[in-house]
Structure formats: structure tokens, C-alpha cells
Design a protein around this motif. Structure first.
Motif, PDB file in Angstrom:
ATOM      1  N   ASP A 128     -16.818  20.040  -8.116  1.00 26.49           N
ATOM      2  CA  ASP A 128     -16.004  20.706  -7.938  1.00 26.49           C
ATOM      3  C   ASP A 128     -15.755  22.055  -9.066  1.00 26.49           C
ATOM      4  O   ASP A 128     -16.504  22.475  -9.750  1.00 26.49           O
ATOM      5  CB  ASP A 128     -14.503  20.019  -8.160  1.00 26.49           C
ATOM      6  N   ALA A 129     -14.488  22.544  -8.962  1.00 29.18           N
ATOM      7  CA  ALA A 129     -14.351  24.093  -9.773  1.00 29.18           C
ATOM      8  C   ALA A 129     -14.364  23.474 -11.338  1.00 29.18           C
ATOM      9  O   ALA A 129     -15.116  24.337 -12.041  1.00 29.18           O
ATOM     10  CB  ALA A 129     -13.013  24.670  -9.684  1.00 29.18           C
ATOM     11  N   PRO A 148     -20.219  24.236 -12.138  1.00 29.65           N
ATOM     12  CA  PRO A 148     -18.958  24.189 -11.333  1.00 29.65           C
ATOM     13  C   PRO A 148     -19.515  24.681  -9.907  1.00 29.65           C
ATOM     14  O   PRO A 148     -20.234  25.514  -9.913  1.00 29.65           O
ATOM     15  CB  PRO A 148     -18.146  25.180 -12.186  1.00 29.65           C
ATOM     16  N   ASP A 149     -19.043  24.062  -9.103  1.00 32.66           N
ATOM     17  CA  ASP A 149     -19.104  24.360  -7.656  1.00 32.66           C
ATOM     18  C   ASP A 149     -20.623  24.335  -7.017  1.00 32.66           C
ATOM     19  O   ASP A 149     -21.131  24.914  -6.180  1.00 32.66           O
ATOM     20  CB  ASP A 149     -18.633  25.810  -7.192  1.00 32.66           C
ATOM     21  N   SER A 150     -21.464  23.660  -8.049  1.00 33.39           N
ATOM     22  CA  SER A 150     -22.898  23.602  -7.591  1.00 33.39           C
ATOM     23  C   SER A 150     -23.123  22.307  -6.608  1.00 33.39           C
ATOM     24  O   SER A 150     -22.318  21.124  -6.653  1.00 33.39           O
ATOM     25  CB  SER A 150     -23.610  23.472  -8.665  1.00 33.39           C
ATOM     26  N   LYS A 151     -24.102  22.360  -5.936  1.00 34.14           N
ATOM     27  CA  LYS A 151     -24.528  21.017  -5.026  1.00 34.14           C
ATOM     28  C   LYS A 151     -25.384  20.017  -6.007  1.00 34.14           C
ATOM     29  O   LYS A 151     -26.334  20.743  -6.740  1.00 34.14           O
ATOM     30  CB  LYS A 151     -25.337  21.549  -4.270  1.00 34.14           C
ATOM     31  N   TRP A 211     -18.314  15.608 -10.130  1.00 30.89           N
ATOM     32  CA  TRP A 211     -18.854  15.012  -8.962  1.00 30.89           C
ATOM     33  C   TRP A 211     -18.839  13.757  -9.016  1.00 30.89           C
ATOM     34  O   TRP A 211     -18.885  12.909  -9.952  1.00 30.89           O
ATOM     35  CB  TRP A 211     -20.166  15.701  -8.594  1.00 30.89           C
ATOM     36  N   GLN A 227     -21.172  17.833  -3.840  1.00 30.94           N
ATOM     37  CA  GLN A 227     -20.651  19.017  -4.092  1.00 30.94           C
ATOM     38  C   GLN A 227     -19.712  19.003  -5.545  1.00 30.94           C
ATOM     39  O   GLN A 227     -18.808  17.971  -5.442  1.00 30.94           O
ATOM     40  CB  GLN A 227     -19.621  19.697  -3.063  1.00 30.94           C
TER      41      GLN A 227
END
Length: 228
Positions: free
Chosen positions: A67-68, A47-50, A72, A65
């Protein structure tokens, strides 16, 4: 209770840290991507990672990116026909698709006449199929993807799917109509060919049509409440 709460937090953190890129099974080793195009990839990650997508046919990288919820989506430019290549996805943990070709990709859908495999059915052989199955070699760049039959009224994130090389097993499992079509296109264009088999015998024609198009075209003429 405090110790149990701390233990739960640690286990949750451990699961999150061990999460890595997950792809729908239609993206797999041996797959074929459409040439000279902008192909879509999607999946889940931390979550929230690139998420970095790096195909081996270019030095360029694409970063998106998550998302929560870890979802992606990315689009990657493909080159002229060729391969084999690799495509790497990285959110801190790498996942690599290998033996990927770039060429022409066709979706083969329909009912039982399209679903019949090269190996045939009991008492229902396919003419000339035995010769094609026995002489199949991976050096011929035709790949087939078999999507498992799974009825659903909602769009699925993933279905069981396997990409086969051009070997006896892969040719035997391929749709006969789709396989002979792929051979003809390959002989004409001399590029890798991918066929994605999403056939389903006895399925109604409405299952292959977009509900929004049906509503716009036939609103007021038919009872379409079953599409809601």
C-alpha cells in the motif's frame, strides 16, 4: 533555498529507491513453517510496489501489492514436511530466507515455569540438560525461536527474535519444557519441529487473553475498563 529544496528531494528519492522488503524478525533464517497449510507473511516494501514471494519448494510465485505506506500481506501454501528450503521476497531488491524447514510449529507461552531455559538459572539446574546441550547437532530438525521480552499494550509489528538451529547454543537458550516437548513430538512424528518461545515470567493471565473475548464473556460481571 532552491538548491536546498532540490537536495532534499534528491535525498528523499534516494531513500525511497533504496527501500527494500523488510520482514518482522520472527521470519528469519533457520525458521520452521507449518506443513500442509497456508502460512501468513507480512512486512514492508517500497510504497505501492508489487512484492513477489517465491518459495523454493514450488515453481509458483505469489504477488501482492504494497500500500501507500509500503505495508503488504501474503499467504503461501506449504507442502508436506521437508527442507531445507529458501523463500525469496522481491520488490525490485531481493531478500531471501535460508535454511527453512517445513513441519510442525508450536507456540510456547506462559510464565516462569515455561520460561526456564535448558541452561537453567544460577543454583537451579535442569535435570539431564547438560547432556542434551553438549550432544546437540544441527542434523536434528528441531528449531527454536526466542522472542525477546518486551511489554506492550498494543500489537507490535516486530520484536527481537532469533531462530536457533539444534546446536548447543540453541538448545541452551530454549525453554526446557518446550524443548522436551519438541523432542517428544519429533520422535513421534519424525518431522521438523519449530517451537516459538513467547514466555514472560510473572505476567498476568489477562496478558495472554483476547480483550474482545474477555469483554464478551465477562461483561457486566467485572470492571473491564482497564482493557480500553
Amino acid at each position: 533555498m532552491r538548491k536546498i529544496f532540490i537536495l532534499i528531494l534528491l535525498l528523499t528519492a534516494s531513500v525511497a529507491m533504496n527501500a527494500k522488503v523488510d520482514l518482522p524478525s520472527v521470519f528469519g533464517d533457520n525458521m520452521v513453517l507449518q506443513r500442509n497449510s497456508s502460512v501468513a507473511f507480512w512486512g514492508t516494501a517500497k510504497p505501492d510496489s508489487k512484492v513477489t514471494v517465491k518459495p523454493s519448494w514450488t515453481k509458483a510465485k505469489t504477488q501482492v501489492q504494497a500500500d501507500a505506506d509500503g505495508k503488504w500481506f501474503a499467504r503461501i501454501a506449504t507442502p508436506v514436511a521437508g527442507g531445507p528450503y529458501e523463500v525469496t521476497f522481491n520488490d525490485g531488491d531481493k531478500v531471501t530466507l535460508k535454511n527453512v524447514l517445513v513441519g510442525e510449529v508450536w507456540i510456547c507461552s506462559g510464565q516462569s515455569n515455561m520460561a526456564m531455559p535448558m541452561k537453567g538459572y544460577l543454583g537451579q539446574p535442569v535435570e539431564e540438560s547438560a547432556r542434551h546441550i553438549m550432544t546437540a547437532r544441527p542434523s536434528v530438525p528441531i528449531r527454536s525461536c526466542l522472542i525477546s521480552r518486551k511489554p506492550s499494550v498494543e500489537a507490535e509489528y516486530s520484536s527481537d527474535a532469533v531462530w536457533y538451529e539444534h546446536n548447543p547454543e540453541g538448545v541452551a537458550e530454549s525453554s526446557a519444557v518446550a524443548y522436551f516437548f519438541a523432542r517428544t513430538v519429533h520422535d513421534a512424528l519424525d518431522v521438523p519441529i519449530g517451537i516459538i518461545n513467547v514466555t514472560y515470567g510473572d505476567s498476568p493471565i489477562e496478558a495472554w487473553m483476547d480483550p474482545d473475548i474477555l469483554r464478551s464473556e465477562f461483561a457486566g460481571e467485572f470492571d473491564l475498563s482497564h482493557l480500553d
